[in-house]
Motif scaffolding. Sequence first.
Motif, PDB file in Angstrom:
ATOM      1  N   VAL A  37      10.358 -24.372  32.404  1.00 48.35           N
ATOM      2  CA  VAL A  37       9.265 -23.763  33.117  1.00 48.35           C
ATOM      3  C   VAL A  37       8.628 -22.883  32.341  1.00 48.35           C
ATOM      4  CG1 VAL A  37       8.968 -22.407  35.029  1.00 48.35           C
ATOM      5  CG2 VAL A  37      10.918 -23.924  35.187  1.00 48.35           C
ATOM      6  N   ALA A  38       9.105 -22.209  31.193  1.00 54.27           N
ATOM      7  CA  ALA A  38       8.576 -21.522  30.223  1.00 54.27           C
ATOM      8  C   ALA A  38       9.356 -21.124  29.274  1.00 54.27           C
ATOM      9  CB  ALA A  38       8.083 -20.062  30.826  1.00 54.27           C
ATOM     10  N   THR A  39       8.642 -20.991  27.947  1.00 59.92           N
ATOM     11  CA  THR A  39       9.455 -20.733  26.860  1.00 59.92           C
ATOM     12  C   THR A  39       8.652 -19.679  26.001  1.00 59.92           C
ATOM     13  OG1 THR A  39       8.621 -22.608  25.484  1.00 59.92           O
ATOM     14  CG2 THR A  39      10.663 -22.794  26.636  1.00 59.92           C
ATOM     15  N   THR A  40       9.329 -18.801  25.096  1.00 62.50           N
ATOM     16  CA  THR A  40       8.508 -18.042  24.162  1.00 62.50           C
ATOM     17  C   THR A  40       9.149 -18.218  22.743  1.00 62.50           C
ATOM     18  OG1 THR A  40       9.817 -16.158  24.646  1.00 62.50           O
ATOM     19  CG2 THR A  40       7.813 -16.419  26.022  1.00 62.50           C
ATOM     20  N   GLY A  41       8.539 -17.675  21.835  1.00 67.04           N
ATOM     21  CA  GLY A  41       9.172 -17.784  20.517  1.00 67.04           C
ATOM     22  C   GLY A  41       8.986 -19.201  19.762  1.00 67.04           C
TER      23      GLY A  41
END
Length: 179
Positions: free
Chosen positions: A112-116
């Motif tokens: 749904v979402a990722t960071t990095g």
Amino acid sequence: MRKPLLALVAGAAVLAVASPAAAAPSGDTVVTFTVSTANLDISVPASVNLGANFSGSTDSGQLGNVTVTDSRAALSATWVTTVSSTSFTTGGGTGPETILPNLVSYWSGPAVATTGTGTFVPGQPTAGSAVTLNVPRTAFSKTSGSGNNTATWNPTLIVTIPAGAVGGTYTGVITHSVA
């Protein structure tokens, strides 16, 4: 002649004292600091109700967001999340009161979402790749990258209700673990 010579010597002494010292062309300062690190954590919904259905059918629904937060600031920031299921049980009756984990299927779906930075890999990207939870399964993983990162997905659970299942509210536990 003594006075001019004495004045000349005194002037030279003042000039010698007032001259700047030779400066070094450069200088080094060693600077250090620490990048703080924390933990590898997972957060999951506390509970979910898949609704109601009849014996001999299936019941399914999304569990809600599961989020891995990797605050280790690691050079190789990889991790694997596994998922498992207990049996689902209900109170006294005359028929089967337990639905075993081999009748419970799971699929992670995409992120749904990722960071990095790095590569985030869903364990089961589509409904067609759903797996039974009779053994622990990979739910999601991060296979490359560095530094802090997060990944969130909203998995789907599918429970096959046996034809002989007794009426009642069945309760079980889905466990997500990250390492």
